[in-house]
Design an enzyme around this catalytic site. Structure first.
Site, short mmCIF file in Angstrom:
data_model
loop_
_atom_site.label_atom_id
_atom_site.label_comp_id
_atom_site.label_asym_id
_atom_site.label_seq_id
_atom_site.Cartn_x
_atom_site.Cartn_y
_atom_site.Cartn_z
N ASP A 111 33.95 -20.89 64.51
CA ASP A 111 33.06 -22.06 64.54
C ASP A 111 31.81 -21.76 63.71
OD1 ASP A 111 31.85 -24.43 65.13
OD2 ASP A 111 31.58 -24.03 67.28
N ASP A 114 34.03 -27.71 60.35
CA ASP A 114 33.34 -26.46 60.66
C ASP A 114 34.01 -25.60 61.71
OD1 ASP A 114 32.84 -28.21 62.71
OD2 ASP A 114 30.70 -27.82 62.83
N GLU A 115 35.23 -25.90 62.09
CA GLU A 115 35.89 -25.03 63.06
C GLU A 115 37.40 -25.07 62.90
OE1 GLU A 115 35.80 -26.07 67.25
OE2 GLU A 115 35.19 -28.12 66.77
#
Length: 375
Positions: free
Chosen positions: A8, A103-104
């Protein structure tokens, strides 16, 4: 034995802005819309968070809490570009990558781990973090365990730049002292109700008998019970059946200008068309999703005469759907375009020069007003 990473990126949007503009480094950055136009915080840098600022908060509130905060308008094309660089690094470690958002992602690193040769989960995770930092300038928090949901919980515990490894067999002990709200499927209201019954931690929850779970959670009882006990065998998914292809954007400031809405819709339709072509798909149903300034969210959809992935018919039908919703004084904070109802490939790919269809029968779907974090 499975070894799964949840990675993350820390304060992703704000960190990208600080990387691109050195003057923002070390300062409280608020990525989102303007407070005077009911903007919302997309991401706050870690310098702003001690003031109580968080994503999905109205920018007006964020500015009141952190008056020295620097507001930066989102640049989603730049964020997508940086996300691709990070995902490329992930795929250097394993091809089994499941992106969850820009983003993850989950990574199954089981093949990369070979304890006999000295390649331990911790070493792989450290190397992953180093590569992301060196090649993109971003920091990533990582959780490692034998299951997806334990890894996701672990990655959140030591942010920013965190690293938590849960050895196989230690899942129950790792989860036991954590607040019950950390468990997947336990939202704030459910956590409050459990707290009222004396269930404060995941360990408290795991100790409850089976009949108690059935009474409290109904059909979800078994899945919640297994997760509380640290048991989860869901694999990392690299491919999923595509039922629709869509693209949407949340505006930093509400938009009511017809020309600007047309420009955004054209960009969204072009992106969807390109994705369809890349996947070898043709669809018939075009959907336009809209969110108004008061957070009322709804969609309009209609059907093309024949399956297509060409941008012109998708754009034209999408614009007709949106045009019907443009009224004086109405402003929009989100716009999305999607295509579904895919062809099996047997229909001839031929479109008329003009669109036809009964727009009086456009399907209408409504949601109650909501506050939703920006993508």
């Amino acid at each position: 034995m499975a070894h799964i990473i949840h990675a993350d990126l820390d304060a992703f949007y704000a960190t990208v802005e600080q990387l691109d503009n050195p003057e923002l480094r070390g300062k409280p950055v608020l990525v989102g819309g303007r407070p005077e136009s009911r903007g919302v915080v997309a991401t706050a840098s870690y310098e702003a968070r001690p003031f109580g600022v968080h994503s999905a908060m109205p920018m007006r509130t964020a500015v009141r809490l952190c008056p020295q905060g620097i507001i930066v308008r989102p640049r989603f094309n730049r964020y997508r570009e940086m996300s691709r660089l990070v995902m490329d690094v992930f795929r250097d470690f394993t091809e089994i990558v499941e992106p969850l958002s820009l983003d993850e992602a989950y990574l199954d690193i089981s093949e990369a781990v070979n304890e006999a040769e000295g390649r331990w989960p911790l070493g792989v995770a450290l190397e992953l973090k180093r590569r992301v930092k060196e090649e993109t300038g971003l920091t990533v928090s990582v959780g490692v365990s034998a299951s997806k949901y334990v890894s996701k919980i672990a990655s959140d515990l030591q942010k920013p730049d965190g690293l938590v490894v849960v050895p196989s067999g230690d899942e129950t002990g790792f989860l036991a002292p954590l607040a019950v709200g950390k468990l997947w499927g336990i939202g704030p209201k459910t956590a409050e109700r459990l707290n009222a019954e004396g269930v404060e931690t995941i360990g408290d929850l795991a100790s409850k008998p089976t009949d108690w779970f059935a009474r409290v959670f109904g059909q979800r009882a078994e899945s919640v019970r297994l997760r509380a006990a640290g048991q989860d065998n869901e694999p990392v998914h690299t491919e999923r059946v595509t039922k629709s292809v869509s693209s949407e954007t949340t505006f930093p400031d509400d938009i009511g200008d017809t020309e600007e809405l047309h420009r955004v819709l054209d960009e969204l339709a072009s992106g969807v068309s390109g994705s369809l072509e890349g996947k070898g798909l043709q669809g018939r149903t075009v959907t336009v999703k809209m969110r108004l300034a008061d957070f009322t969210t709804f969609s309009r959809q209609s059907t093309l005469p024949r399956p297509s992935n060409d941008v012109d018919p998708i754009r034209e039908l999408a614009w007709r759907l949106l045009s019907a919703e443009l009224t004086a004084g109405r402003t929009f904070r989100l716009l999305g375009v999607g295509v579904s109802n895919f062809s099996d490939g047997e229909e001839e790919r031929q479109l008329p020069l003009t669109l036809e269809g009964d727009f009086s029968a456009v399907r209408r779907e409504w949601w109650l007003p909501e506050t939703t974090p920006l993508p």
